[in-house]
Scaffold this motif. Structure first.
Motif, PDB file in Angstrom:
ATOM      1  N   LYS A 136      -2.880   6.649  -3.860  1.00  0.00           N
ATOM      2  CA  LYS A 136      -4.428   5.662  -3.315  1.00  0.00           C
ATOM      3  C   LYS A 136      -4.039   4.641  -3.374  1.00  0.00           C
ATOM      4  O   LYS A 136      -4.953   3.924  -4.315  1.00  0.00           O
ATOM      5  CB  LYS A 136      -5.418   7.060  -4.398  1.00  0.00           C
TER       6      LYS A 136
ATOM      7  N   TYR B  88      -3.729   1.883  -1.564  1.00  0.00           N
ATOM      8  CA  TYR B  88      -4.523   1.232  -0.426  1.00  0.00           C
ATOM      9  C   TYR B  88      -6.199   1.197  -0.486  1.00  0.00           C
ATOM     10  O   TYR B  88      -6.739   2.230  -0.408  1.00  0.00           O
ATOM     11  CB  TYR B  88      -3.750   1.053   0.876  1.00  0.00           C
ATOM     12  N   THR B  89      -6.576  -0.569  -0.548  1.00  0.00           N
ATOM     13  CA  THR B  89      -8.359   0.501  -0.504  1.00  0.00           C
ATOM     14  C   THR B  89      -9.323   0.302   0.584  1.00  0.00           C
ATOM     15  O   THR B  89     -10.369   0.810  -0.285  1.00  0.00           O
ATOM     16  CB  THR B  89      -8.819  -1.422  -2.019  1.00  0.00           C
TER      17      THR B  89
ATOM     18  N   LEU C   9      -7.456   4.502   0.482  1.00  0.00           N
ATOM     19  CA  LEU C   9      -6.966   5.112  -0.502  1.00  0.00           C
ATOM     20  C   LEU C   9      -5.392   6.055  -0.298  1.00  0.00           C
ATOM     21  O   LEU C   9      -4.877   6.811  -0.308  1.00  0.00           O
ATOM     22  CB  LEU C   9      -7.929   6.522  -1.006  1.00  0.00           C
TER      23      LEU C   9
END
Length: 155
Positions: free
Chosen positions: A133, A135-136, A139
Motif C-alpha cells: 500500500k 502509493y497514496t 494504495l
C-alpha cells in the motif's frame, strides 16, 4: 528523424518545467515547494533533467547517502515517452550516483507499471521486495528494486 536529448543537472530555474512533467506523470504530484527544498536544502539530493530542443521533457531525482543511492522520482512527459529518453536519463542517474560514491541503487515502482519495470530490469535492477500500500492515490503496492553499481556499465 530521431530526436536528440541533452542531460544536465537541474537548477531552481527548471522547477516550473519540471512541475509540468510531474503533473503529467503522477496522480499525486510533488509541489513546487518540494522541488525547491530538494534543490536548495537537501544535501543528499541530486536532480537531472532531460531536454529536447531546449525544452525540459523529463527529470530524475537521486539521493546519495553514504554508499547507497535512491531514485526519488523519474518521469518523462507523456508526449516524449517511447523515445529512449527515460533510459538515457536513468543511465546518467546511475553514473551520477557512482560519482558520488554509491555502491548500489534502489527505487520503488508500482507493481502494475510493466514498462518501467522492464526498463529497470534492462539496466540490471532486480526485485528486492514489496512495500504494501505504498502509493497514496490508490494504495497500490510498490516493488522495491536494487542494482549494484560495482563499476561495471549499467546497461
Amino acid at each position: 528523424m530521431e530526436e536528440k536529448c541533452t542531460i544536465r543537472l537541474m537548477s531552481v530555474e527548471d522547477i516550473e518545467d519540471v512541475i509540468v512533467v510531474e503533473q503529467d506523470a503522477f496522480p499525486v504530484p510533488w509541489s513546487r515547494e518540494a522541488f525547491q527544498n530538494e534543490l536548495t536544502n537537501n544535501q543528499f539530493a541530486h536532480y537531472l533533467v532531460v531536454e529536447v530542443d531546449g525544452k525540459v521533457v523529463g527529470y530524475c531525482g537521486v539521493w546519495v547517502v553514504i554508499d547507497e543511492a535512491h531514485i526519488t522520482n523519474i518521469a518523462i512527459h507523456s508526449n516524449y515517452r517511447g523515445k529512449k529518453f527515460g533510459e538515457i536519463l536513468l543511465i546518467h542517474a546511475l553514473d551520477l550516483a557512482k560519482t558520488f560514491g554509491a555502491k548500489k541503487m534502489t527505487l520503488e515502482v508500482r507493481v502494475s507499471n510493466e514498462i518501467a519495470k522492464q526498463l529497470y530490469e534492462k539496466l540490471g535492477f532486480q526485485s528486492g521486495g514489496i512495500r504494501k500500500k505504498y502509493y497514496t492515490d490508490n494504495l497500490e503496492d510498490a516493488l522495491i528494486m536494487w542494482v549494484m553499481l560495482n563499476g561495471n556499465e549499467a546497461g
